[in-house]
Design a protein around this motif. Structure first.
Motif: not given
Length: 100
Positions: A1-18
């Motif tokens: 399984x491939x994994x990822x890590x984003x360290x000290x990155x910007x999260x934006x455009x957060x959308x709630x889909x229930x």
């Protein structure tokens, strides 16, 4: 399984889909030479999906669509094939998220 890590990155455009939350992670890295000149820049922008109910609740309490947040995110990658579009899509599923 491939994994990822984003360290000290910007999260934006957060959308709630229930039942899930989606957002965009922007990861910027700059390499600077000893003389202060920029040697290289790297910018990656990826869509991430939060499906874990605990993390969905955390996201609802801490994030909104119009703001940007400094975060560290880890997770795993899956692929999905769309028969309709005849195209493969990369899915990044978040397993851990922390505000920095």
């Amino acid at each position: 399984m491939n994994t990822f890590t984003y360290t000290e990155s910007i999260l934006k455009g957060v959308r709630d889909y229930q039942s899930i939350i989606k957002g965009t992670v922007v990861d910027r890295k700059t390499e600077v030479l000893p003389d202060g000149k920029t040697k290289s820049k790297f910018v990656a922008s990826r869509q991430v999906t939060i499906t874990d109910p605990i993390l969905v609740d955390f996201a609802r309490q801490n994030f909104n669509a119009t703001s940007e947040y400094l975060v560290t995110i880890t997770g795993y990658e899956t692929s999905t094939y769309s028969e309709k579009n005849q195209k493969w899509y990369e899915n990044k599923i978040v397993t851990d998220i922390a505000l920095v």
